[in-house]
Design a protein around this motif. Structure first.
Motif: not given
Length: 86
Positions: A23, A27, A32-33, A36-37, A58-59, A62-63, A73
């Motif tokens: 993670t 970051r 970012w993709s 998020a996943q 948090e995901a 990010v989305l 999101a």
């Protein structure tokens, strides 16, 4: 570091220290993709409801903020509120 983390996760997909390190790696790399996943994966695996909520949030952030995926999101936030309406 990435090959070692991936190897550790192949052996134990729920290995939290490897998931946390991955993670942070995503970051820092601004991947970012992937971030998020991974956060969504960690949220689904979380046994603590508060931790699950935080990882989902948090995901979704990010989305929304990093990927511009407002619909994605919103869908995650709807799930958070459905799971914990308080």
């Amino acid at each position: 570091a990435l090959p070692y983390l991936n190897r550790a996760l192949q052996l134990d997909p729920a290995h939290e220290p490897a998931l946390e390190a991955l993670t942070e790696l995503y970051r820092e790399a601004q991947s970012w993709s992937e971030l998020a996943q991974l956060l969504l994966h960690r949220a689904e695996a979380a046994t603590n409801p508060a931790r699950r909520r935080d990882l989902h949030a948090e995901a979704a952030s990010v989305l929304h903020h990093k990927l511009g995926d407002l619909a994605g999101a919103a869908q995650i936030f709807e799930q958070i509120f459905a799971d914990d309406p308080a």
